[in-house]
Design a protein around this motif. Sequence first.
Motif, PDB file in Angstrom:
ATOM      1  N   PHE A 207       0.857  -1.189   0.000  1.00  8.65           N
ATOM      2  CA  PHE A 207       0.000   0.000   0.000  1.00  8.65           C
ATOM      3  C   PHE A 207       0.893   1.239   0.000  1.00  8.65           C
ATOM      4  O   PHE A 207       1.131   1.851   1.049  1.00  8.65           O
ATOM      5  CB  PHE A 207      -0.928   0.011   1.214  1.00  8.65           C
ATOM      6  CG  PHE A 207      -1.957  -1.085   1.215  1.00  8.65           C
ATOM      7  CD1 PHE A 207      -3.087  -0.983   0.420  1.00  8.65           C
ATOM      8  CD2 PHE A 207      -1.790  -2.212   1.992  1.00  8.65           C
ATOM      9  CE1 PHE A 207      -4.046  -2.001   0.417  1.00  8.65           C
ATOM     10  CE2 PHE A 207      -2.731  -3.233   2.002  1.00  8.65           C
ATOM     11  CZ  PHE A 207      -3.865  -3.119   1.205  1.00  8.65           C
ATOM     12  N   PRO A 208       1.410   1.615  -1.172  1.00  9.07           N
ATOM     13  CA  PRO A 208       2.279   2.803  -1.243  1.00  9.07           C
ATOM     14  C   PRO A 208       1.537   4.047  -0.760  1.00  9.07           C
ATOM     15  O   PRO A 208       0.341   4.215  -1.022  1.00  9.07           O
ATOM     16  CB  PRO A 208       2.619   2.909  -2.739  1.00  9.07           C
ATOM     17  CG  PRO A 208       2.368   1.542  -3.284  1.00  9.07           C
ATOM     18  CD  PRO A 208       1.238   0.979  -2.482  1.00  9.07           C
ATOM     19  N   THR A 213      -1.902  10.667   1.977  1.00 10.18           N
ATOM     20  CA  THR A 213      -2.275   9.449   2.702  1.00 10.18           C
ATOM     21  C   THR A 213      -2.248   9.670   4.202  1.00 10.18           C
ATOM     22  O   THR A 213      -1.280  10.207   4.748  1.00 10.18           O
ATOM     23  CB  THR A 213      -1.312   8.300   2.347  1.00 10.18           C
ATOM     24  OG1 THR A 213      -1.397   8.029   0.949  1.00 10.18           O
ATOM     25  CG2 THR A 213      -1.665   7.040   3.129  1.00 10.18           C
ATOM     26  N   ARG A 214      -3.309   9.255   4.849  1.00  9.29           N
ATOM     27  CA  ARG A 214      -3.315   9.190   6.318  1.00  9.29           C
ATOM     28  C   ARG A 214      -3.267   7.727   6.725  1.00  9.29           C
ATOM     29  O   ARG A 214      -3.893   6.869   6.096  1.00  9.29           O
ATOM     30  CB  ARG A 214      -4.568   9.862   6.889  1.00  9.29           C
ATOM     31  CG  ARG A 214      -4.639  11.358   6.666  1.00  9.29           C
ATOM     32  CD  ARG A 214      -5.869  11.937   7.358  1.00  9.29           C
ATOM     33  NE  ARG A 214      -7.093  11.330   6.860  1.00  9.29           N
ATOM     34  CZ  ARG A 214      -8.291  11.457   7.456  1.00  9.29           C
ATOM     35  NH1 ARG A 214      -8.399  12.156   8.572  1.00  9.29           N
ATOM     36  NH2 ARG A 214      -9.356  10.893   6.933  1.00  9.29           N
ATOM     37  N   ARG A 215      -2.522   7.462   7.798  1.00 10.70           N
ATOM     38  CA  ARG A 215      -2.381   6.095   8.299  1.00 10.70           C
ATOM     39  C   ARG A 215      -3.013   6.049   9.685  1.00 10.70           C
ATOM     40  O   ARG A 215      -2.532   6.717  10.609  1.00 10.70           O
ATOM     41  CB  ARG A 215      -0.909   5.697   8.327  1.00 10.70           C
ATOM     42  CG  ARG A 215      -0.289   5.614   6.935  1.00 10.70           C
ATOM     43  CD  ARG A 215       1.228   5.627   6.983  1.00 10.70           C
ATOM     44  NE  ARG A 215       1.721   6.920   7.471  1.00 10.70           N
ATOM     45  CZ  ARG A 215       2.001   7.959   6.674  1.00 10.70           C
ATOM     46  NH1 ARG A 215       1.841   7.849   5.368  1.00 10.70           N
ATOM     47  NH2 ARG A 215       2.440   9.082   7.189  1.00 10.70           N
ATOM     48  N   MET A 216      -4.078   5.243   9.819  1.00 13.30           N
ATOM     49  CA  MET A 216      -4.852   5.221  11.063  1.00 13.30           C
ATOM     50  C   MET A 216      -5.034   3.793  11.568  1.00 13.30           C
ATOM     51  O   MET A 216      -5.256   2.871  10.770  1.00 13.30           O
ATOM     52  CB  MET A 216      -6.218   5.876  10.856  1.00 13.30           C
ATOM     53  CG  MET A 216      -6.150   7.381  10.631  1.00 13.30           C
ATOM     54  SD  MET A 216      -7.770   8.120  10.214  1.00 13.30           S
ATOM     55  CE  MET A 216      -7.857   7.770   8.448  1.00 13.30           C
ATOM     56  N   PHE A 243       1.816   5.184  11.801  1.00 11.33           N
ATOM     57  CA  PHE A 243       0.470   5.710  12.020  1.00 11.33           C
ATOM     58  C   PHE A 243       0.488   7.185  12.406  1.00 11.33           C
ATOM     59  O   PHE A 243       1.258   7.618  13.268  1.00 11.33           O
ATOM     60  CB  PHE A 243      -0.252   4.907  13.109  1.00 11.33           C
ATOM     61  CG  PHE A 243      -0.631   3.513  12.678  1.00 11.33           C
ATOM     62  CD1 PHE A 243      -1.421   3.317  11.553  1.00 11.33           C
ATOM     63  CD2 PHE A 243      -0.190   2.406  13.389  1.00 11.33           C
ATOM     64  CE1 PHE A 243      -1.774   2.044  11.148  1.00 11.33           C
ATOM     65  CE2 PHE A 243      -0.535   1.129  12.990  1.00 11.33           C
ATOM     66  CZ  PHE A 243      -1.325   0.937  11.864  1.00 11.33           C
ATOM     67  N   ASP A 244      -0.427   7.938  11.784  1.00 13.29           N
ATOM     68  CA  ASP A 244      -0.636   9.339  12.145  1.00 13.29           C
ATOM     69  C   ASP A 244      -1.612   9.462  13.309  1.00 13.29           C
ATOM     70  O   ASP A 244      -1.502  10.374  14.132  1.00 13.29           O
ATOM     71  CB  ASP A 244      -1.207  10.117  10.949  1.00 13.29           C
ATOM     72  CG  ASP A 244      -0.338  10.004   9.720  1.00 13.29           C
ATOM     73  OD1 ASP A 244       0.835  10.414   9.790  1.00 13.29           O
ATOM     74  OD2 ASP A 244      -0.824   9.475   8.695  1.00 13.29           O
ATOM     75  N   CYS A 301     -11.933   7.051   6.974  1.00 18.30           N
ATOM     76  CA  CYS A 301     -10.979   6.440   6.043  1.00 18.30           C
ATOM     77  C   CYS A 301     -11.390   6.678   4.593  1.00 18.30           C
ATOM     78  O   CYS A 301     -12.503   6.332   4.189  1.00 18.30           O
ATOM     79  CB  CYS A 301     -10.862   4.946   6.312  1.00 18.30           C
ATOM     80  SG  CYS A 301     -10.232   4.575   7.961  1.00 18.30           S
ATOM     81  N   LYS A 302     -10.450   7.241   3.836  1.00 15.44           N
ATOM     82  CA  LYS A 302     -10.656   7.488   2.406  1.00 15.44           C
ATOM     83  C   LYS A 302      -9.876   6.461   1.594  1.00 15.44           C
ATOM     84  O   LYS A 302      -9.047   5.723   2.103  1.00 15.44           O
ATOM     85  CB  LYS A 302     -10.209   8.910   2.050  1.00 15.44           C
ATOM     86  CG  LYS A 302     -10.780   9.996   2.949  1.00 15.44           C
ATOM     87  CD  LYS A 302     -12.304  10.000   2.966  1.00 15.44           C
ATOM     88  CE  LYS A 302     -12.854  11.088   3.887  1.00 15.44           C
ATOM     89  NZ  LYS A 302     -14.329  11.009   4.021  1.00 15.44           N
TER      90      LYS A 302
END
Length: 380
Positions: A207-208, A213-216, A243-244, A301-302
């Motif tokens: 998952f580049p 990009t947000r990482r949750m 993770f953000d 989440c998008k």
Amino acid sequence: RAQIIPLGQPLYHWMNRLATLVMLFPLLLPLAVSGVDAVDVNVCESNSQRMQSQNLLQRHDVAKHTVDDDESAHEFPGSWLNYSLTTFGGKMLATKPPLLRCSETRYRPSQLERRFKEQVLELTDDSEILCDALRGATAQWINMNLEETEASPSSDIFSQICPEMAKEQIIEPLAGVLRDPRMFCLDDSRQTLMSVDWLVLADNQSFPTSPNTRRMFFDAGGSNFGDATQFFATKYAERGLDFDQIFVWEAAERNASTYWDGVAADVRAKWEPRLTWFNGIPVTAEKGAEHNPVHRIHQLCKAQDFCAFKLDVDTPSVEYPLVLQLIDDPGHLKEFFFEHHVENKLMHRFWKHDVNGSFQDSYDLFTALREKGVRAHSWI
């Protein structure tokens, strides 16, 4: 303990007891001489192994996996396995060479997974049958994952998943009792029960990420940061997915010092500003509710984001409806972890009676999510 014999007892009782001791003396002497050292060695080895197990499991909540103290020791069918449990889990990349982008969502179970799915109840009912079915795969599965070995596209062990618009990927098979395949074959210790060596997590090649990009991470059931939450945060960071934001729900209210107990100061300094802690607030399966984690995933989440979700609140009446909501609409969830407590003879001593369904149901729900492009894993 010495026994006091009443003085009024007839003399022949004394003579019979003395004769018995004389007859038994030659049999008892070798045991007395040879047995002491053996017992001492076994006790030392047992204590050492127990301490090692406790150290390895500090990151997990093992209190829920209580077992009966009177479980008798027995031989395990997997004595041929290599006993090499780790504290860090797998290193295998989740991408499948060549790195092709998926034009559509699809899932291809491995040969090992197909065999178990066809006979799951029969193959998970008895340890001898279970371990015989895993015999040709377990060592290769674990060693390849720990040694960062690329899985062959034609692997009979690892399954393949292709989320739409992502890269073709590798994932561990749905096999056995959906834990480390050494469980009940090598032993049935808590150390093996809580092993994560068998899991293949997503990474930044599968998952580049981009600047948008947000990482949750969503953690439903996190009593201490130093348990599973820290494992996921650090493991994903190692795999290029830092993770953000982290959202944690815990029904039992705790103070901050307890929640962060045992966590290194630098680790806490990194993650605490990114963590939203719903302390004393249980998750709910009510659709659209604020503390329904599936609803929150749908909201936040998008398509370009990386979102992972761990569900482990040990309440089947809440967990199962949430899983069904995910199957109905996973949104943009990329990875999911769930410990499904089911009725099973081998796992009964850990899960007791708070169960829902069978391993057939577990295989079906994880397959349904994988077929929708979600990297769905059994959890510990």
